[in-house]
Design an enzyme around this catalytic site. Structure first.
Site, mmCIF file in Angstrom:
data_model
loop_
_atom_site.group_PDB
_atom_site.id
_atom_site.type_symbol
_atom_site.label_atom_id
_atom_site.label_comp_id
_atom_site.label_asym_id
_atom_site.label_seq_id
_atom_site.Cartn_x
_atom_site.Cartn_y
_atom_site.Cartn_z
ATOM 1 N N ASP A 1 -1.109 11.438 -0.412
ATOM 2 C CA ASP A 1 -1.713 12.506 0.388
ATOM 3 C C ASP A 1 -0.686 13.472 0.961
ATOM 4 O O ASP A 1 -0.851 14.689 0.867
ATOM 5 C CB ASP A 1 -2.547 11.912 1.527
ATOM 6 C CG ASP A 1 -3.901 11.409 1.028
ATOM 7 O OD1 ASP A 1 -4.291 11.763 -0.106
ATOM 8 O OD2 ASP A 1 -4.554 10.650 1.768
ATOM 9 N N ARG B 1 2.432 6.032 16.197
ATOM 10 C CA ARG B 1 1.943 7.420 16.150
ATOM 11 C C ARG B 1 2.464 8.324 17.258
ATOM 12 O O ARG B 1 2.871 9.448 16.990
ATOM 13 C CB ARG B 1 0.407 7.458 16.110
ATOM 14 C CG ARG B 1 -0.221 6.764 14.900
ATOM 15 C CD ARG B 1 0.436 7.137 13.616
ATOM 16 N NE ARG B 1 -0.263 6.590 12.454
ATOM 17 C CZ ARG B 1 0.218 6.584 11.220
ATOM 18 N NH1 ARG B 1 1.413 7.078 10.981
ATOM 19 N NH2 ARG B 1 -0.476 6.087 10.229
ATOM 20 N N ASP C 1 -5.876 7.536 13.700
ATOM 21 C CA ASP C 1 -4.541 8.113 13.672
ATOM 22 C C ASP C 1 -4.522 9.623 13.901
ATOM 23 O O ASP C 1 -3.621 10.150 14.544
ATOM 24 C CB ASP C 1 -3.835 7.747 12.360
ATOM 25 C CG ASP C 1 -3.420 6.280 12.348
ATOM 26 O OD1 ASP C 1 -3.110 5.759 13.438
ATOM 27 O OD2 ASP C 1 -3.421 5.663 11.265
ATOM 28 N N SER D 1 -5.369 0.938 1.301
ATOM 29 C CA SER D 1 -4.640 1.897 2.125
ATOM 30 C C SER D 1 -3.742 1.079 3.051
ATOM 31 O O SER D 1 -4.212 0.187 3.752
ATOM 32 C CB SER D 1 -5.618 2.744 2.923
ATOM 33 O OG SER D 1 -4.957 3.269 4.051
HETATM 34 N N1 ARG Z 1 -6.796 0.112 12.175
HETATM 35 C C1 ARG Z 1 -5.441 0.303 12.559
HETATM 36 C C2 ARG Z 1 -5.342 1.291 13.683
HETATM 37 O O1 ARG Z 1 -6.196 2.111 13.867
HETATM 38 C C3 ARG Z 1 -4.570 0.708 11.402
HETATM 39 C C4 ARG Z 1 -4.833 2.053 10.822
HETATM 40 C C5 ARG Z 1 -4.051 2.410 9.592
HETATM 41 N N2 ARG Z 1 -4.412 1.535 8.542
HETATM 42 C C6 ARG Z 1 -4.219 1.725 7.241
HETATM 43 N N3 ARG Z 1 -4.558 0.757 6.460
HETATM 44 N N4 ARG Z 1 -3.714 2.802 6.735
HETATM 45 O O2 ARG Z 1 -4.381 1.267 14.401
#
Ligand code: ARG
Length: 408
Positions: free
Chosen positions: A14, A94, A123, A174
């Site tokens: 992406d 993040r 995120d 992912s």
């Molecule tokens: N669910 C987790 C969060 O919101 C991880 C998010 C990212 N997960 C991913 N498989 N790309 O903090």
């Protein structure tokens, strides 16, 4: 001269497509910023890839120490676990990325920043709440939220523009990874009834294949911060990396969770967080020795609030600053050593000691040397039970009365 955008660049599909797309759609010069939070990728290859795709500049920031000292350890001191299980690896990284994006934008004279998040997750919220708190005038673009391409279309777009497609694209999952954990979703995991297949896990051995002999590990803490492993002083980054290996070998750190996203969706995520699981257990065991009952009770409530606010993208809020100050204050005497046993996917605390321990052998023992004054207990019980007796006499005990009534 074109305007500049700083893009948070992972090297994945992406964000690679986004380099080209931002150029095409917004006529922006793209500066790719890769933040290394311990995802163990080849930084120079990522840099070169961004340039090959058409970035005017590619920056790589080693943020591992910042991440550990200012994000992971404070969260460990707080005992932050979202919904009781998730150590918040992705969520903690993040706000750090938001800060580094903003810093880079200011330094490079860019008026726009961009990230690769979709419109369904947490995120995007964490990035954007962070960025707007730090630099409200920056414009934010989220290509993957805007372009409306499916995964297949994104791959086609990449092929059409000679954007190298990472091997990880063949993975049905992912994945987001950093020192504090690995988050995996999508594919068959979207059916919460389906057991995660073996290929989901890369950090942890299957407990069935883990060694038949238990492993032991000793973590030394100073004021709530882990400072040594098996008696050897270690810096945070190295300690976490080593513990991820050690505990992963024993299959420790697998978490399978249906969690509540901020945007209202329930989602199923698999985590591997070996060091986090061990350190959080060890830390709590040391707190049990060094904090009073009242401190522990209150701190548990704070831990829930703290985890929620991290998960919900509110790192840069005043509430966070306030809670962090409280947590720090609680850690004054959380110093000592915890011994844990790692065996076939399980992790158990089997020993703890502290120079500031509140555990008193003299008070606890049933053997010789007992210092507890048992003759004082009847008086204590008399007064402790006073309100219960008074109420029971005046009003009865309704539960019992009801059952008696039914028996008639
Ligand atoms: N669910 C987790 C969060 O919101 C991880 C998010 C990212 N997960 C991913 N498989 N790309 O903090």
């Amino acid at each position: 001269m074109a305007d500049k955008v700083v893009l948070a660049y992972s090297g994945g599909l992406d964000t690679s497509v986004a380099i080209r797309w931002l150029k095409e759609k917004y006529k922006l010069d793209v500066i790719a910023l890769n933040v290394d939070v311990g995802n163990e990728r080849d930084s120079s290859a990522i840099r070169q890839k961004a340039l090959d795709i058409g970035a005017v500049k590619a920056l790589v920031e080693d943020a591992k120490e910042l991440f550990v000292n200012y994000f992971i350890f404070p969260a460990l001191q707080a005992d932050a676990l979202y919904e009781g299980q998730y150590p918040l690896a992705t969520a903690l990284a993040r706000p750090l990325m938001a800060k580094l994006l903003v810093d880079a934008a200011i330094k490079e004279g860019a008026s726009v920043v961009a990230h690769g998040c979709t419109g369904k997750g947490n995120d995007q919220v964490r990035f954007e709440v962070g960025i707007t708190a730090l630099a409200p005038s920056l414009k934010i673009i989220a290509p993957a939220r805007e372009w409306g391409m499916t995964r297949e279309e994104t791959i086609k777009y990449a092929q059409k523009h000679n954007i190298p497609i990472p091997i990880t694209v063949s993975s049905p999952y992912s994945i987001d990874e950093n020192l504090w954990g690995r988050s995996v979703e999508c594919g068959v995991l979207e059916d919460p009834w389906v057991e995660p297949p073996a290929d989901v896990f890369t950090w942890t051995k299957s407990p069935a294949d883990a060694p038949d002999k238990p492993g032991y590990v000793e973590i030394g803490f100073e004021q709530g911060i882990p400072v040594s492993l098996d008696g050897k002083k270690m810096k945070g980054v190295g300690l976490i990396q080593r513990l991820n290996q050690l505990a992963g070998e024993h299959g420790v750190g697998r978490i399978d969770l249906v969690e509540n996203r901020l945007v209202g969706i329930k989602s199923r995520e698999i985590y591997e967080a070996s060091a986090a699981v061990v350190l959080l257990q060890a830390h709590q065991a040391l707190e049990a020795m060094t904090l009073s009952k009242d401190q522990l009770r209150f701190k548990q409530k704070v831990a829930i609030e703290y985890a929620d606010l991290i998960y919900n993208g509110l790192w840069f809020s005043s509430l966070h600053q306030d809670l962090a100050a409280y947590v720090k204050s609680t850690q004054r005497y959380v110093t000592g050593t915890v011994r844990l046993k790692l065996f076939k996917g399980g992790c158990r605390v089997v020993g703890r000691k502290s120079p500031k321990s509140l555990y008193s052998y003299g008070l606890a023992t049933y053997d010789k040397g007992d210092q507890f004054d048992q003759s004082a207990s009847p008086g204590f019980i008399h007064i402790w039970g006073l309100p219960v007796r008074t109420q029971a006499q005046a009003q009865g005990i309704s539960d019992l009365e009801e059952k008696k009534g039914k028996g008639k």
